[in-house]
Design an enzyme around this catalytic site. Structure first.
Site, mmCIF file in Angstrom:
data_model
loop_
_atom_site.group_PDB
_atom_site.id
_atom_site.type_symbol
_atom_site.label_atom_id
_atom_site.label_comp_id
_atom_site.label_asym_id
_atom_site.label_seq_id
_atom_site.Cartn_x
_atom_site.Cartn_y
_atom_site.Cartn_z
ATOM 1 N N THR A 121 0.864 -1.176 0.000
ATOM 2 C CA THR A 121 0.000 0.000 0.000
ATOM 3 C C THR A 121 0.903 1.230 0.000
ATOM 4 O O THR A 121 1.122 1.838 1.038
ATOM 5 C CB THR A 121 -0.900 0.023 1.257
ATOM 6 O OG1 THR A 121 -0.071 -0.196 2.421
ATOM 7 C CG2 THR A 121 -1.967 -1.038 1.212
ATOM 8 N N CYS A 167 7.986 1.765 4.874
ATOM 9 C CA CYS A 167 6.882 1.761 5.843
ATOM 10 C C CYS A 167 6.738 3.049 6.644
ATOM 11 O O CYS A 167 5.789 3.796 6.456
ATOM 12 C CB CYS A 167 7.025 0.580 6.791
ATOM 13 S SG CYS A 167 6.815 -0.986 5.948
HETATM 14 C C1 UDX Z 1 9.104 -0.802 10.451
HETATM 15 C C2 UDX Z 1 8.551 -1.275 11.814
HETATM 16 O O1 UDX Z 1 9.624 -1.401 12.743
HETATM 17 C C3 UDX Z 1 7.829 -2.597 11.646
HETATM 18 O O2 UDX Z 1 7.268 -3.011 12.882
HETATM 19 C C4 UDX Z 1 6.734 -2.414 10.613
HETATM 20 O O3 UDX Z 1 6.071 -3.633 10.388
HETATM 21 C C5 UDX Z 1 7.314 -1.904 9.303
HETATM 22 O O4 UDX Z 1 8.046 -0.710 9.528
HETATM 23 P P1 UDX Z 1 11.224 -1.473 8.970
HETATM 24 O O5 UDX Z 1 10.701 -0.539 7.917
HETATM 25 O O6 UDX Z 1 11.758 -2.790 8.560
HETATM 26 O O7 UDX Z 1 10.080 -1.763 10.045
HETATM 27 O O8 UDX Z 1 12.391 -0.688 9.688
HETATM 28 P P2 UDX Z 1 12.796 -0.295 11.186
HETATM 29 O O9 UDX Z 1 13.690 -1.290 11.764
HETATM 30 O O10 UDX Z 1 11.616 0.123 11.963
HETATM 31 O O11 UDX Z 1 13.680 1.001 10.865
HETATM 32 C C6 UDX Z 1 13.108 2.106 10.174
HETATM 33 C C7 UDX Z 1 14.121 3.193 9.960
HETATM 34 O O12 UDX Z 1 14.424 3.841 11.189
HETATM 35 C C8 UDX Z 1 15.460 2.744 9.373
HETATM 36 O O13 UDX Z 1 15.828 3.658 8.361
HETATM 37 C C9 UDX Z 1 16.404 2.818 10.556
HETATM 38 O O14 UDX Z 1 17.728 3.064 10.161
HETATM 39 C C10 UDX Z 1 15.827 3.989 11.333
HETATM 40 N N1 UDX Z 1 16.142 3.974 12.773
HETATM 41 C C11 UDX Z 1 15.732 2.930 13.553
HETATM 42 C C12 UDX Z 1 16.840 5.035 13.335
HETATM 43 O O15 UDX Z 1 17.209 5.990 12.643
HETATM 44 N N2 UDX Z 1 17.103 5.013 14.676
HETATM 45 C C13 UDX Z 1 16.718 4.004 15.483
HETATM 46 O O16 UDX Z 1 16.990 4.061 16.681
HETATM 47 C C14 UDX Z 1 16.012 2.922 14.899
#
Ligand code: UDX
Length: 446
Positions: free
Chosen positions: A93, A271
């Site tokens: 989506t 996401c």
């Molecule tokens: C996210 C949600 O965590 C998950 O539960 C949902 O189903 C989909 O979206 P994801 O997109 O795989 O998952 O990534 P995530 O691990 O959440 O990280 C997202 C972004 O945040 C990344 O770019 C990561 O580098 C950044 N991030 C994460 C930070 O900048 N700082 C942090 O402390 C944690």
């Protein structure tokens, strides 16, 4: 008899869910409308990089050596509809072009294509992240279209998997949330998830809107946590504080917790950014926009980080990128993924390139996707090659490989030993000991 399951859409979510359902012992058909994907998966190949997924898939895809034969793939809606007791909708989506709202085209078309062929009792289960209210609308659409009428029902079961941990998150979820309208639907889903439930995964049963909202609010909370610490990083920059120490210290408070407090160039991916925007757009439609105006600020703090990284770099190289060679370590939006969708790392690399810098990118898994998205950037086959001749090195995705680099070896090939850490994941002492000038975001003096 064991339940028969179909999974509609075989991207990160669907491919993982299909393989996991086969691992849990069910017979599974995965459906995708893209013939190349179906062909690849049928050969036991995964169209993206996700640790452990290919092994899991190969254990179950029919016809492969030593497999359980419980999993196959098709493009045929009638075949899937005849086969399944339960159909999981796992299509994406995306954000609408030029708008904040969520593009429901793929979900709508998946539900319609399937429903038309449902001649037998079935439970359709939505997993995609959708605007609240979609489940009720889709349930009505299914009862209009399905030849089996009332014998077809809808449930909503949001998915929380993280890229890079998709297999673990699917087989051992930290919670299972279902929105249902009947005991039958609940019973069927308890059967699907009997193994993780027995292992202790909490099982939360609720209505449609709450189930839909659980997903968007969880992502909003995570985004808020990251933007909060990035806002603190901005203040640390202004006040000569150290955001890494600050995060460590506040993280000891159990009510706050230390996870998702890593300051840097912010969140990206397929996401979090689009989900918070779609959530704001939907709240607006519902007349509850005031409740979510704070997400606009979360989004701007996050998007600002990319520009701040560019500014910090420009300043560090003397005020202009013209003639400056910039090595960029990392292209994906996070480590252990090949996903470059809305990647902060590539965004920073692209901005520097547009300002006249000569950018060379290296990423352990994201090179092909990055090249496709930003063909005008330079790419190098190894980190060492990217750093060769560089005036400045930017660490923009926190791959383990980059923490294990030998700063002395890199120092020998770089033109200037200047390293900027956009992820606060490298050890300043180690790099300084090898002669590097080290600067990290939110730690002006550390
Ligand atoms: C996210 C949600 O965590 C998950 O539960 C949902 O189903 C989909 O979206 P994801 O997109 O795989 O998952 O990534 P995530 O691990 O959440 O990280 C997202 C972004 O945040 C990344 O770019 C990561 O580098 C950044 N991030 C994460 C930070 O900048 N700082 C942090 O402390 C944690």
């Amino acid at each position: 008899m064991a339940l028969k399951i179909t999974v509609i859409g075989t991207g990160y979510l669907g491919a993982t869910h299909a393989a996991a359902m086969a691992e849990l012992g069910f017979e599974v058909i995965g459906l995708d409308v893209v013939p190349e994907k179906v062909a690849m998966l049928t050969r036991g190949e995964v169209p993206m990089y996700e640790p452990g997924l290919e092994e899991l898939l190969r254990r179950h895809v029919a016809g492969l050596d030593g497999s359980s034969d419980r999993l196959r793939f098709t493009q045929d809606w009638a075949e899937a509809a005849d086969f399944g007791d339960i159909h999981f909708i796992c299509v994406n989506t995306p954000q609408k072009q030029g708008e904040y709202g969520c593009d429901m085209t793929y979900v709508d078309s998946a539900v319609e294509s399937l429903a038309k062929h449902l001649h037998r009792p079935a439970l359709v289960v939505g997993k995609s992240t959708v605007p609240v209210g979609s489940a009720a609308r889709l349930a009505a659409r299914i009862s209009e279209l399905a030849p089996a009428g009332d014998e077809v029902e809808l449930a909503w079961n949001p998915e929380f998997l993280r890229e890079g941990f998709a297999v673990k998150d699917t087989l051992h979820p930290d919670r299972i949330v279902i929105g249902v309208h009947s005991e039958r639907a609940e019973r069927l889903l308890r059967e699907v998830y009997a193994t993780p439930i027995a292992e202790g995964s909490p099982f939360v049963v609720t209505d449609f809107p709450t189930a839909e909202l659980v997903k968007t609010s969880a992502n909003s909370f995570l985004a808020t946590k990251i933007s909060f610490i990035n806002a603190m990083a901005e203040v640390c920059e202004a006040a000569d504080g150290d955001v890494v120490k600050l995060a460590e210290a506040i993280g000891h408070d159990e009510r706050i917790g230390s996870k998702f407090l890593r300051a840097g160039i912010g969140f990206g991916g397929g996401c979090l950014p689009k989900d918070i925007r779609a959530f704001m757009a939907r709240a607006g439609e519902l007349g509850a926009d005031q409740a979510l105006t704070f997400l606009r600020e979360i989004d701007s703090i996050n998007m600002r980080r990319r520009g701040q990284m560019v500014d910090m770099t420009r300043e560090a190289v003397g005020g202009s990128f013209l003639g400056c060679r910039v090595a960029v370590l990392g292209a994906t939006f996070k480590p252990d993924s090949d996903d470059v969708r809305d990647s902060p790392a590539l965004n920073v690399a692209g901005q520097i390139h547009l300002q006249g810098g000569q950018v060379t990118v290296y990423d352990p898994k994201g090179m092909d996707n990055a090249r496709r998205l930003f063909p005008t950037l330079g790419y190098a086959p190894t980190a060492l090659d990217a750093v060769r001749g560089a005036d400045v090195v930017l660490h923009l995705t926190e791959w383990r490989e980059f923490r294990e680099l030998d700063p002395a070896a890199l120092a020998e090939v770089a033109t200037h030993r200047l390293l900027l850490d956009g992820r606060n994941a490298l050890d300043p002492e180690v790099w300084r000991a090898a002669g590097w000038t080290f600067r990290a975001m939110g730690r002006p003096t550390a």
